[in-house]
Design a protein around this motif. Structure first.
Motif, short mmCIF file in Angstrom:
data_model
loop_
_atom_site.label_atom_id
_atom_site.label_comp_id
_atom_site.label_asym_id
_atom_site.label_seq_id
_atom_site.Cartn_x
_atom_site.Cartn_y
_atom_site.Cartn_z
N TYR A 103 2.25 2.64 -3.37
CA TYR A 103 1.37 3.46 -4.20
C TYR A 103 1.49 4.93 -3.80
O TYR A 103 1.55 5.81 -4.64
CB TYR A 103 -0.09 3.02 -4.05
CG TYR A 103 -0.40 1.71 -4.74
CD1 TYR A 103 -0.85 1.69 -6.05
CD2 TYR A 103 -0.25 0.50 -4.09
CE1 TYR A 103 -1.15 0.51 -6.69
CE2 TYR A 103 -0.55 -0.70 -4.72
CZ TYR A 103 -0.99 -0.69 -6.01
OH TYR A 103 -1.27 -1.86 -6.65
N PHE A 136 -8.12 1.72 -5.01
CA PHE A 136 -8.61 2.22 -6.30
C PHE A 136 -8.27 1.25 -7.42
O PHE A 136 -9.12 0.88 -8.22
CB PHE A 136 -7.99 3.61 -6.57
CG PHE A 136 -8.29 4.14 -7.94
CD1 PHE A 136 -9.47 4.80 -8.21
CD2 PHE A 136 -7.37 3.98 -8.98
CE1 PHE A 136 -9.74 5.30 -9.47
CE2 PHE A 136 -7.63 4.47 -10.25
CZ PHE A 136 -8.83 5.13 -10.49
N TRP A 137 -7.01 0.83 -7.48
CA TRP A 137 -6.58 -0.07 -8.55
C TRP A 137 -7.19 -1.45 -8.40
O TRP A 137 -7.52 -2.11 -9.40
CB TRP A 137 -5.06 -0.12 -8.64
CG TRP A 137 -4.55 1.11 -9.30
CD1 TRP A 137 -3.92 2.16 -8.73
CD2 TRP A 137 -4.70 1.44 -10.69
NE1 TRP A 137 -3.65 3.13 -9.67
CE2 TRP A 137 -4.11 2.71 -10.87
CE3 TRP A 137 -5.25 0.81 -11.79
CZ2 TRP A 137 -4.09 3.35 -12.11
CZ3 TRP A 137 -5.23 1.44 -13.03
CH2 TRP A 137 -4.65 2.69 -13.18
N GLU A 164 0.83 -1.21 0.00
CA GLU A 164 0.00 0.00 0.00
C GLU A 164 0.86 1.26 0.00
O GLU A 164 0.58 2.22 -0.71
CB GLU A 164 -0.93 -0.01 1.21
CG GLU A 164 -1.70 1.27 1.42
CD GLU A 164 -2.72 1.55 0.34
OE1 GLU A 164 -2.91 2.73 -0.01
OE2 GLU A 164 -3.33 0.60 -0.17
N ILE A 201 -10.17 -2.08 -7.17
CA ILE A 201 -11.55 -1.94 -7.62
C ILE A 201 -11.63 -1.85 -9.14
O ILE A 201 -12.42 -2.56 -9.78
CB ILE A 201 -12.23 -0.73 -6.94
CG1 ILE A 201 -12.43 -1.01 -5.45
CG2 ILE A 201 -13.56 -0.39 -7.62
CD1 ILE A 201 -12.87 0.20 -4.66
N ILE A 202 -10.81 -0.99 -9.73
CA ILE A 202 -10.84 -0.81 -11.19
C ILE A 202 -10.51 -2.13 -11.90
O ILE A 202 -11.21 -2.55 -12.83
CB ILE A 202 -9.84 0.30 -11.62
CG1 ILE A 202 -10.30 1.66 -11.12
CG2 ILE A 202 -9.66 0.32 -13.14
CD1 ILE A 202 -11.59 2.15 -11.72
N GLN A 228 -2.61 6.60 -7.64
CA GLN A 228 -3.84 6.34 -6.89
C GLN A 228 -3.57 5.23 -5.88
O GLN A 228 -2.67 4.42 -6.06
CB GLN A 228 -4.96 5.91 -7.85
CG GLN A 228 -5.44 7.00 -8.77
CD GLN A 228 -6.25 8.06 -8.04
OE1 GLN A 228 -6.84 7.80 -7.00
NE2 GLN A 228 -6.25 9.26 -8.59
N ASN A 229 -4.40 5.17 -4.84
CA ASN A 229 -4.13 4.17 -3.80
C ASN A 229 -4.43 2.75 -4.28
O ASN A 229 -5.00 2.53 -5.34
CB ASN A 229 -4.90 4.51 -2.52
CG ASN A 229 -6.40 4.51 -2.72
OD1 ASN A 229 -6.89 4.06 -3.74
ND2 ASN A 229 -7.10 5.01 -1.74
N LYS A 230 -4.03 1.80 -3.46
CA LYS A 230 -4.14 0.39 -3.82
C LYS A 230 -5.59 -0.02 -4.01
O LYS A 230 -5.92 -0.75 -4.94
CB LYS A 230 -3.48 -0.45 -2.73
CG LYS A 230 -3.49 -1.93 -3.00
CD LYS A 230 -2.72 -2.67 -1.93
CE LYS A 230 -2.62 -4.14 -2.23
NZ LYS A 230 -1.76 -4.84 -1.28
#
Length: 110
Positions: A36, A46-47, A33, A49-50, A42-44
């Motif tokens: 990032y 975010f990635w 974490e 989820i995407i 962007q934070n962990k």
């Protein structure tokens, strides 16, 4: 005959997109974490989820537009985020100097 070959090609492309998204999701989950934040990305979460949505769309919703949007997110992760995370985490090249080339040190033509 031609439509069968085209269908097989499309299946192969969609499978490759799914594999890339799964690999990106696993790599995003493995990274720390704080890497990032240190890489100013962007934070962990975010990635995760995407890329998780990308994997879900590729598995569940066969819509080309959504799959292409997910592919763009996957490519951004591989091209921008992952190299920054590796640089911050100390990954990448071990040892050597900034003047080393692919086959050893550059000596300026001496």
């Amino acid at each position: 005959m031609l439509m069968t070959a085209f269908g097989g090609l499309m299946w192969l492309i969609f499978t490759a997109i799914l594999v890339l998204a799964v690999v990106a999701l696993v790599m995003a989950a493995i990274a720390r974490e704080d890497a990032y934040r240190a890489a100013d990305k962007q934070n962990k979460m975010f990635w995760l989820i995407i890329l998780g949505v990308t994997v879900a769309v590729n598995l569940l919703v066969p819509m080309l537009f959504l799959q292409l949007a997910g592919l763009v997110a996957t490519i951004v992760f591989f091209v921008d985020v992952r190299p920054a995370l590796r640089q911050v985490s100390g990954g990448g090249r071990r040892g050597g100097s900034s003047s080393d080339g692919p086959y050893g040190p550059y000596n300026g033509g001496r």
